[in-house]
Design an enzyme around this catalytic site. Structure first.
Site, PDB file in Angstrom:
ATOM      1  N   LYS A   1       0.600  -0.963   0.191  1.00 22.84           N
ATOM      2  CA  LYS A   1       0.516   0.451   0.061  1.00 22.84           C
ATOM      3  C   LYS A   1       0.811   1.059  -0.262  1.00 22.84           C
ATOM      4  CE  LYS A   1      -4.245  -2.162   2.273  1.00 22.84           C
ATOM      5  NZ  LYS A   1      -5.092  -1.673   2.948  1.00 22.84           N
TER       6      LYS A   1
ATOM      7  N   LYS B   1      -8.871 -10.257  -8.976  1.00 20.03           N
ATOM      8  CA  LYS B   1      -9.724 -10.035  -8.013  1.00 20.03           C
ATOM      9  C   LYS B   1     -10.540  -8.460  -8.057  1.00 20.03           C
ATOM     10  CE  LYS B   1      -9.335  -8.187  -3.615  1.00 20.03           C
ATOM     11  NZ  LYS B   1      -9.120  -8.392  -1.837  1.00 20.03           N
TER      12      LYS B   1
ATOM     13  N   LYS C   1     -12.479  -2.466  -5.007  1.00 20.38           N
ATOM     14  CA  LYS C   1     -13.468  -1.370  -5.553  1.00 20.38           C
ATOM     15  C   LYS C   1     -12.023  -0.858  -5.878  1.00 20.38           C
ATOM     16  CE  LYS C   1     -11.926   0.099  -0.342  1.00 20.38           C
ATOM     17  NZ  LYS C   1     -11.618  -1.439   0.441  1.00 20.38           N
TER      18      LYS C   1
HETATM   19  P1  ADP Z   1     -11.419  -4.421  -1.349  1.00 17.63           P
HETATM   20  O1  ADP Z   1     -10.581  -5.367  -2.377  1.00 17.63           O
HETATM   21  O2  ADP Z   1     -12.318  -4.160  -2.487  1.00 17.63           O
HETATM   22  O3  ADP Z   1     -10.984  -3.133  -1.808  1.00 17.63           O
HETATM   23  P2  ADP Z   1     -11.303  -5.113   1.329  1.00 17.63           P
HETATM   24  O4  ADP Z   1     -10.134  -5.431   1.402  1.00 17.63           O
HETATM   25  O5  ADP Z   1     -12.309  -4.184   1.546  1.00 17.63           O
HETATM   26  O6  ADP Z   1     -11.770  -4.702  -0.614  1.00 17.63           O
HETATM   27  O7  ADP Z   1     -12.060  -6.257   1.554  1.00 17.63           O
HETATM   28  C1  ADP Z   1     -13.969  -6.553   2.586  1.00 17.63           C
HETATM   29  C2  ADP Z   1     -14.193  -7.762   2.318  1.00 17.63           C
HETATM   30  O8  ADP Z   1     -14.179  -8.741   1.369  1.00 17.63           O
HETATM   31  C3  ADP Z   1     -13.277  -8.895   3.478  1.00 17.63           C
HETATM   32  O9  ADP Z   1     -13.471 -10.020   3.886  1.00 17.63           O
HETATM   33  C4  ADP Z   1     -12.249  -9.442   1.703  1.00 17.63           C
HETATM   34  O10 ADP Z   1     -11.464 -10.780   1.306  1.00 17.63           O
HETATM   35  C5  ADP Z   1     -13.287  -9.800   0.870  1.00 17.63           C
HETATM   36  N1  ADP Z   1     -13.080  -9.888  -0.444  1.00 17.63           N
HETATM   37  C6  ADP Z   1     -12.560  -8.464  -1.232  1.00 17.63           C
HETATM   38  N2  ADP Z   1     -12.383  -8.219  -2.576  1.00 17.63           N
HETATM   39  C7  ADP Z   1     -13.516  -9.886  -2.286  1.00 17.63           C
HETATM   40  C8  ADP Z   1     -13.504 -10.557  -3.788  1.00 17.63           C
HETATM   41  N3  ADP Z   1     -13.489 -10.311  -5.159  1.00 17.63           N
HETATM   42  N4  ADP Z   1     -13.667 -12.032  -3.831  1.00 17.63           N
HETATM   43  C9  ADP Z   1     -13.702 -12.237  -2.618  1.00 17.63           C
HETATM   44  N5  ADP Z   1     -13.994 -11.651  -1.303  1.00 17.63           N
HETATM   45  C10 ADP Z   1     -13.490 -10.679  -1.381  1.00 17.63           C
HETATM   46 NA    NA Z   2      -8.203  -5.111  -0.204  1.00 13.20          NA
END
Ligand code: ADP
Ligand code: NA
Length: 338
Positions: free
Chosen positions: A114, A205, A208
């Site tokens: 990050k 993946k 957001k």
């Molecule tokens: P992002 O990747 O959009 O920033 P976060 O890191 O805030 O999402 O993830 C919040 C939760 O959602 C975590 O438990 C993460 O493992 C799950 N998560 C995020 N993206 C995915 C995905 N593409 N598939 C499955 N689980 C996800």
């Molecule tokens: Na993330």
């Protein structure tokens, strides 16, 4: 008999959760409220480790909570709260920070990722100590001694494993130095959690921070755009609806979404769409996605319409969380010498 405790948090850093959050985490939160003593936290303290706008954060925190309730979290069966409403999170983080080696914190790979994206001048000390706050988020909810086994589960994806390891190390270190206080949290792999990829870049993946909004489906999105995104999802030049992570990443991702939302095993779906091409498959999937999220969107909007009611639910959640957090902190303060 005491149910095992589970603790999880999510950041309020977008205007809506996305399909990946739902299938990879939040749907399991809802299921676990019936099998666990669940504590679910919208982690707004974590959301200020990067530059933010106060009004936006306040709105997103409310929208996040409303979505969680709309997905089926019940404020009486689970403790749903906002991290900043329980000041013990920050207090315990300070104590744990004083037990963390500088080099130890520096080895966290998420920080390296990050911070390298933000450059040294944009990187805050808060982002550096973020895993320590996470450790506090978890350890505050150490189950109190009582009947039965004391279990503290934390659902974790691969990217969070190192942070949970640090949490365990810090818990052990505290216990060793000041006396048995914390239970060592365990990684919990929730059953049925699916990893979802970007609709436009099926090897990445769904996130957001996606490179294009076309690749991600928001929980609060209107049916029209939702359908369009599914219909335009990247597949391949073939026609067969078959699961193949290597050669057909796009179709495979859609199959995973379909299977998770409808509860149908993937081989059954492959048979259902044998010889029918991608068009009908996508059309049906779009309908399932719309049918899943329309009631959630409507309930979310309704909850947001009555802010006083939402605030009362949050006060209730904060009170439940505080009962545990305050007790833990009393012990910690006493043991540390305050
Ligand atoms: P992002 O990747 O959009 O920033 P976060 O890191 O805030 O999402 O993830 C919040 C939760 O959602 C975590 O438990 C993460 O493992 C799950 N998560 C995020 N993206 C995915 C995905 N593409 N598939 C499955 N689980 C996800
Ligand atoms: Na993330």
């Amino acid at each position: 008999k005491v149910a095992p405790r589970v603790l999880s948090g999510i950041q309020p850093t977008a205007d809506s959760f996305h399909l990946g959050n739902y299938l990879g985490a939040l749907r399991q939160w809802v299921a676990m409220q019936d099998t666990h003593d669940a504590f679910y936290c919208v982690v707004d303290l974590h959301a200020i480790t990067v530059e933010h706008d106060p009004a936006t954060l306040r709105r997103r925190t409310k929208v996040a909570v409303a979505q969680l309730l709309a997905m089926g979290l019940d404020p009486d069966r689970a403790t749903v709260f906002v991290q900043s409403h329980v000041p013990e999170h920050a207090e315990l983080a300070w104590v744990l920070g004083c037990l963390t080696g500088f080099g130890e914190a520096g080895r966290m790979t998420q920080f390296k990722d990050k911070s390298s994206k933000q450059g040294t001048s944009g990187t805050t000390v808060g982002l550096f100590t973020y895993p320590i706050l996470q450790a506090a988020d978890i350890l505050l909810y150490t189950p109190e001694p009582g009947e039965g086994e004391r279990v503290l589960r934390v659902p974790v994806g691969e990217d969070q494993r190192q942070h949970l390891e640090l949490t365990r190390t810090l818990a052990q270190r505290f216990n060793h130095r000041f006396g048995e206080t914390f239970v060592l949290p365990e990684a919990h792999i929730p059953s049925g959690a699916a990893k979802i990829t970007d609709l436009q870049e099926p090897d990445a993946k769904m996130s957001k921070s996606a490179s294009s909004p076309q690749g991600i489906i928001d929980v609060l999105e209107e049916p029209g755009p939702m359908r369009k995104k599914i219909m335009r999802a990247v597949t391949d030049t073939g026609t067969e609806v078959v699961y193949d992570e290597e050669k057909k990443a796009g179709v495979t991702n859609l199959l995973r979404i379909y299977s998770a939302l409808e509860g149908t095993p993937i081989p059954d779906l492959e048979r259902r769409y044998e010889g029918s091409g991608y068009g009908q498959f996508k059309k049906d999937l779009a309908q399932i996605v719309v049918d899943t999220f329309t009631p959630i969107r409507e309930r979310t909007l309704k909850l947001l319409d009555d802010e006083a009611h939402l605030d009362r639910l949050l006060a209730h959640g904060a009170e439940r969380a505080s009962r545990v957090a305050e007790r833990t902190m009393e012990t910690v303060r006493e043991r540390v010498g305050f």
